[in-house]
Design a protein around this motif. Structure first.
Motif, PDB file in Angstrom:
ATOM      1  N   GLU A   1       0.845  -1.190   0.000  1.00  0.00           N
ATOM      2  CA  GLU A   1       0.000   0.000   0.000  1.00  0.00           C
ATOM      3  C   GLU A   1       0.882   1.241   0.000  1.00  0.00           C
ATOM      4  O   GLU A   1       1.804   1.346   0.808  1.00  0.00           O
ATOM      5  CB  GLU A   1      -0.893  -0.022   1.251  1.00  0.00           C
ATOM      6  N   GLN A   2       0.622   2.140  -0.908  1.00  0.00           N
ATOM      7  CA  GLN A   2       1.296   3.434  -0.902  1.00  0.00           C
ATOM      8  C   GLN A   2       0.351   4.460  -0.289  1.00  0.00           C
ATOM      9  O   GLN A   2      -0.754   4.671  -0.779  1.00  0.00           O
ATOM     10  CB  GLN A   2       1.687   3.859  -2.325  1.00  0.00           C
ATOM     11  N   ILE A   3       0.795   5.095   0.786  1.00  0.00           N
ATOM     12  CA  ILE A   3      -0.049   6.029   1.507  1.00  0.00           C
ATOM     13  C   ILE A   3       0.373   7.460   1.189  1.00  0.00           C
ATOM     14  O   ILE A   3       1.566   7.761   1.101  1.00  0.00           O
ATOM     15  CB  ILE A   3       0.007   5.751   3.027  1.00  0.00           C
ATOM     16  N   HIS A   4      -0.609   8.326   0.971  1.00  0.00           N
ATOM     17  CA  HIS A   4      -0.375   9.743   0.701  1.00  0.00           C
ATOM     18  C   HIS A   4      -0.963  10.543   1.855  1.00  0.00           C
ATOM     19  O   HIS A   4      -2.140  10.394   2.187  1.00  0.00           O
ATOM     20  CB  HIS A   4      -1.020  10.156  -0.619  1.00  0.00           C
ATOM     21  N   ILE A   5      -0.128  11.378   2.447  1.00  0.00           N
ATOM     22  CA  ILE A   5      -0.516  12.115   3.649  1.00  0.00           C
ATOM     23  C   ILE A   5      -0.361  13.605   3.400  1.00  0.00           C
ATOM     24  O   ILE A   5       0.693  14.061   2.944  1.00  0.00           O
ATOM     25  CB  ILE A   5       0.360  11.703   4.847  1.00  0.00           C
ATOM     26  N   CYS A   6      -1.404  14.361   3.691  1.00  0.00           N
ATOM     27  CA  CYS A   6      -1.329  15.819   3.695  1.00  0.00           C
ATOM     28  C   CYS A   6      -1.472  16.265   5.144  1.00  0.00           C
ATOM     29  O   CYS A   6      -2.471  15.973   5.800  1.00  0.00           O
ATOM     30  CB  CYS A   6      -2.414  16.442   2.835  1.00  0.00           C
ATOM     31  N   SER A   7      -0.449  16.957   5.638  1.00  0.00           N
ATOM     32  CA  SER A   7      -0.452  17.392   7.033  1.00  0.00           C
ATOM     33  C   SER A   7      -0.997  18.810   7.135  1.00  0.00           C
ATOM     34  O   SER A   7      -0.719  19.652   6.274  1.00  0.00           O
ATOM     35  CB  SER A   7       0.974  17.326   7.591  1.00  0.00           C
ATOM     36  N   PRO A   8      -1.773  19.118   8.175  1.00  0.00           N
ATOM     37  CA  PRO A   8      -2.431  20.424   8.282  1.00  0.00           C
ATOM     38  C   PRO A   8      -1.483  21.534   8.740  1.00  0.00           C
ATOM     39  O   PRO A   8      -0.256  21.431   8.590  1.00  0.00           O
ATOM     40  CB  PRO A   8      -3.541  20.169   9.307  1.00  0.00           C
ATOM     41  N   THR A   9      -2.034  22.582   9.303  1.00  0.00           N
ATOM     42  CA  THR A   9      -1.289  23.780   9.671  1.00  0.00           C
ATOM     43  C   THR A   9      -1.483  24.088  11.148  1.00  0.00           C
ATOM     44  O   THR A   9      -2.307  23.465  11.829  1.00  0.00           O
ATOM     45  CB  THR A   9      -1.765  24.982   8.830  1.00  0.00           C
ATOM     46  N   TYR A  10      -0.711  25.043  11.630  1.00  0.00           N
ATOM     47  CA  TYR A  10      -0.877  25.537  13.000  1.00  0.00           C
ATOM     48  C   TYR A  10      -1.400  26.973  13.011  1.00  0.00           C
ATOM     49  O   TYR A  10      -1.507  27.582  14.066  1.00  0.00           O
ATOM     50  CB  TYR A  10       0.460  25.482  13.746  1.00  0.00           C
ATOM     51  N   LYS A  11      -1.711  27.495  11.827  1.00  0.00           N
ATOM     52  CA  LYS A  11      -2.155  28.887  11.706  1.00  0.00           C
ATOM     53  C   LYS A  11      -3.664  28.932  11.482  1.00  0.00           C
ATOM     54  O   LYS A  11      -4.171  28.453  10.466  1.00  0.00           O
ATOM     55  CB  LYS A  11      -1.423  29.588  10.542  1.00  0.00           C
ATOM     56  N   ASN A  12      -4.371  29.525  12.417  1.00  0.00           N
ATOM     57  CA  ASN A  12      -5.821  29.644  12.304  1.00  0.00           C
ATOM     58  C   ASN A  12      -6.161  31.083  11.899  1.00  0.00           C
ATOM     59  O   ASN A  12      -6.313  31.969  12.732  1.00  0.00           O
ATOM     60  CB  ASN A  12      -6.486  29.299  13.635  1.00  0.00           C
ATOM     61  N   GLU A  13      -6.281  31.305  10.601  1.00  0.00           N
ATOM     62  CA  GLU A  13      -6.519  32.659  10.099  1.00  0.00           C
ATOM     63  C   GLU A  13      -7.954  32.871   9.634  1.00  0.00           C
ATOM     64  O   GLU A  13      -8.266  33.882   9.000  1.00  0.00           O
ATOM     65  CB  GLU A  13      -5.548  32.957   8.956  1.00  0.00           C
ATOM     66  N   TYR A  14      -8.835  31.926   9.928  1.00  0.00           N
ATOM     67  CA  TYR A  14     -10.223  32.054   9.483  1.00  0.00           C
ATOM     68  C   TYR A  14     -10.985  33.036  10.376  1.00  0.00           C
ATOM     69  O   TYR A  14     -11.114  32.842  11.585  1.00  0.00           O
ATOM     70  CB  TYR A  14     -10.919  30.692   9.503  1.00  0.00           C
ATOM     71  N   ASP A  15     -11.480  34.076   9.781  1.00  0.00           N
ATOM     72  CA  ASP A  15     -12.299  35.075  10.470  1.00  0.00           C
ATOM     73  C   ASP A  15     -13.050  35.866   9.400  1.00  0.00           C
ATOM     74  O   ASP A  15     -12.528  36.838   8.857  1.00  0.00           O
ATOM     75  CB  ASP A  15     -11.441  36.008  11.317  1.00  0.00           C
ATOM     76  N   PRO A  16     -14.274  35.452   9.058  1.00  0.00           N
ATOM     77  CA  PRO A  16     -15.003  36.085   7.951  1.00  0.00           C
ATOM     78  C   PRO A  16     -15.192  37.591   8.122  1.00  0.00           C
ATOM     79  O   PRO A  16     -15.385  38.306   7.128  1.00  0.00           O
ATOM     80  CB  PRO A  16     -16.350  35.359   7.945  1.00  0.00           C
ATOM     81  N   SER A  17     -15.125  38.078   9.345  1.00  0.00           N
ATOM     82  CA  SER A  17     -15.359  39.506   9.556  1.00  0.00           C
ATOM     83  C   SER A  17     -14.110  40.346   9.338  1.00  0.00           C
ATOM     84  O   SER A  17     -14.180  41.576   9.341  1.00  0.00           O
ATOM     85  CB  SER A  17     -15.871  39.745  10.986  1.00  0.00           C
ATOM     86  N   SER A  18     -12.959  39.688   9.140  1.00  0.00           N
ATOM     87  CA  SER A  18     -11.714  40.440   8.991  1.00  0.00           C
ATOM     88  C   SER A  18     -11.428  40.699   7.519  1.00  0.00           C
ATOM     89  O   SER A  18     -12.105  40.198   6.624  1.00  0.00           O
ATOM     90  CB  SER A  18     -10.554  39.672   9.616  1.00  0.00           C
ATOM     91  N   SER A  19     -10.378  41.482   7.279  1.00  0.00           N
ATOM     92  CA  SER A  19     -10.020  41.835   5.904  1.00  0.00           C
ATOM     93  C   SER A  19      -8.707  41.188   5.479  1.00  0.00           C
ATOM     94  O   SER A  19      -8.052  41.646   4.554  1.00  0.00           O
ATOM     95  CB  SER A  19      -9.890  43.365   5.779  1.00  0.00           C
ATOM     96  N   GLY A  20      -8.321  40.095   6.173  1.00  0.00           N
ATOM     97  CA  GLY A  20      -7.100  39.396   5.800  1.00  0.00           C
ATOM     98  C   GLY A  20      -7.240  38.671   4.478  1.00  0.00           C
ATOM     99  O   GLY A  20      -8.344  38.418   3.985  1.00  0.00           O
ATOM    100  N   TRP A  21      -6.077  38.320   3.894  1.00  0.00           N
ATOM    101  CA  TRP A  21      -6.065  37.711   2.562  1.00  0.00           C
ATOM    102  C   TRP A  21      -6.865  36.419   2.528  1.00  0.00           C
ATOM    103  O   TRP A  21      -7.616  36.166   1.595  1.00  0.00           O
ATOM    104  CB  TRP A  21      -4.615  37.436   2.144  1.00  0.00           C
ATOM    105  N   HIS A  22      -6.743  35.593   3.552  1.00  0.00           N
ATOM    106  CA  HIS A  22      -7.450  34.315   3.573  1.00  0.00           C
ATOM    107  C   HIS A  22      -8.961  34.516   3.493  1.00  0.00           C
ATOM    108  O   HIS A  22      -9.672  33.785   2.792  1.00  0.00           O
ATOM    109  CB  HIS A  22      -7.089  33.556   4.857  1.00  0.00           C
ATOM    110  N   ASN A  23      -9.453  35.528   4.188  1.00  0.00           N
ATOM    111  CA  ASN A  23     -10.898  35.762   4.218  1.00  0.00           C
ATOM    112  C   ASN A  23     -11.381  36.570   3.026  1.00  0.00           C
ATOM    113  O   ASN A  23     -12.532  36.421   2.599  1.00  0.00           O
ATOM    114  CB  ASN A  23     -11.256  36.458   5.535  1.00  0.00           C
ATOM    115  N   LEU A  24     -10.528  37.414   2.464  1.00  0.00           N
ATOM    116  CA  LEU A  24     -10.890  38.142   1.255  1.00  0.00           C
ATOM    117  C   LEU A  24     -11.155  37.194   0.090  1.00  0.00           C
ATOM    118  O   LEU A  24     -12.023  37.450  -0.753  1.00  0.00           O
ATOM    119  CB  LEU A  24      -9.791  39.132   0.872  1.00  0.00           C
ATOM    120  N   ARG A  25     -10.424  36.107   0.047  1.00  0.00           N
ATOM    121  CA  ARG A  25     -10.616  35.143  -1.054  1.00  0.00           C
ATOM    122  C   ARG A  25     -11.636  34.062  -0.701  1.00  0.00           C
ATOM    123  O   ARG A  25     -11.816  33.107  -1.453  1.00  0.00           O
ATOM    124  CB  ARG A  25      -9.284  34.504  -1.441  1.00  0.00           C
TER     125      ARG A  25
END
Length: 304
Positions: free
Chosen positions: A233-257
């Motif tokens: 079996e060949q396993i493919h792993i995507c590891s997450p992040t430690y940065k929580n930038e989700y905030d729909p009310s803000s004007s940061g790049w992550h939320n603008l897009r």
């Protein structure tokens, strides 16, 4: 705790070896930490340190897969924003503050950090400022007792596990920090299929970058040069992040897009030794025992 692994090289490839035999059914673990973005105000530094401390207390290796730094607040970067810089890094010596700060942060666990890869954020600094944040950080961590292999944005890593004193298994990992935008519809299937063709020799492929947490497996029918047939079996792993930038009310790049919430944490890669038989008996007609095929079974769990 002292490391229960050693770090050497085989040709150009780093190899992590667990020299103490674990027996059939024994396990070894590696902590994967991708996309820490340690200097970003939205990064969970406490979680990063807690997981490093956990690995270090067990003598386990840590693999850092790039984007250890955000490093976006220098005058060269169009994305800079005063709200996205921590007070301790708001100095005329911005890049020095990042390197010195992270080295101090991680130095208690330096002996457990096996590899540090470069992500797109570090390569942007290398391109625009002609300094290598990862190599400079690794140099300080080596002075603190580490034996750290600095890797590129991609490459190979091998893991060697002893089952007994004479039986050892080799596990080959293809690594890439990652690329693309991380569309939530495909959720890694297309990327994993493409990488499966690129890395036919890999037992596992590990990536990050898109701040997602997924695992995809491909089962394969194999044939050795001696004619022994088995499946793996060949396993493919995507590891997450430690940065929580989700905030729909803000004007940061992550939320603008319109970016969605992202999973937080790292990944524990667990390798379990196993044994199977392919039905072939030995040549001696009076000996009906079968020769075992030892192998490693991989699993991945999110480190929170």
């Amino acid at each position: 705790m002292d490391p229960i692994f050693t770090l050497t090289r085989r040709n150009k490839v780093p190899i992590i070896t667990f020299p103490k035999p674990v027996g059939v059914g024994g396990k070894v673990r590696i902590l994967l930490q991708f996309d820490e973005h340690w200097d970003n105000p939205h990064s969970d530094q406490a979680m990063i340190e807690r997981q490093m401390k956990d690995a270090h207390s067990q003598g386990l290796p840590i693999f850092k897969g790039g984007d250890t730094f955000c490093a976006m607040q220098g005058r060269y970067d169009r994305r800079r924003a005063r709200t996205d810089i921590r007070p301790e890094h708001d100095t005329p010596y911005y890049l020095d503050a990042l390197v010195n700060g992270y080295a101090k942060f991680a130095s208690p666990y330096a002996s457990s950090i096996a590899c540090m890869g470069r992500g797109n954020h570090e390569l942007s600094i290398l391109k625009n400022c002609e300094t290598d944040l990862i190599e400079r950080t690794a140099e300080q961590l080596r002075q603190a007792g580490g034996n750290i292999e600095v890797m590129g944005i991609g490459g190979w890593l091998m893991v060697q596990v002893y089952v007994t004193k004479t039986v050892k298994l080799l596990y080959r990992i293809a690594y890439h920090h990652g690329h693309g935008g991380g569309g939530i519809i495909t959720k890694g299937v297309i990327q994993a299929s493409r990488r499966a063709m690129i890395y036919p020799d890999a037992n596992a492929v590990i990536t990050g970058h898109v701040h997602e947490n997924w695992r995809v497996s491909f089962c394969r029918d194999r044939c050795t040069p001696t004619g022994r047939i088995y499946q793996d079996e060949q396993i493919h792993i995507c590891s997450p992040t430690y940065k929580n930038e989700y905030d729909p009310s803000s004007s940061g790049w992550h939320n603008l897009r319109g970016g969605p919430p992202k999973p937080l944490g790292g990944t524990w890669l667990e390798l379990t030794t196993a044994r199977l038989y392919d039905g072939m008996t030995r040549k001696n007609a009076t000996d009906k025992s079968q020769t075992p095929l030892y192998h490693l079974i991989a699993d991945a769990t999110q480190a929170k």
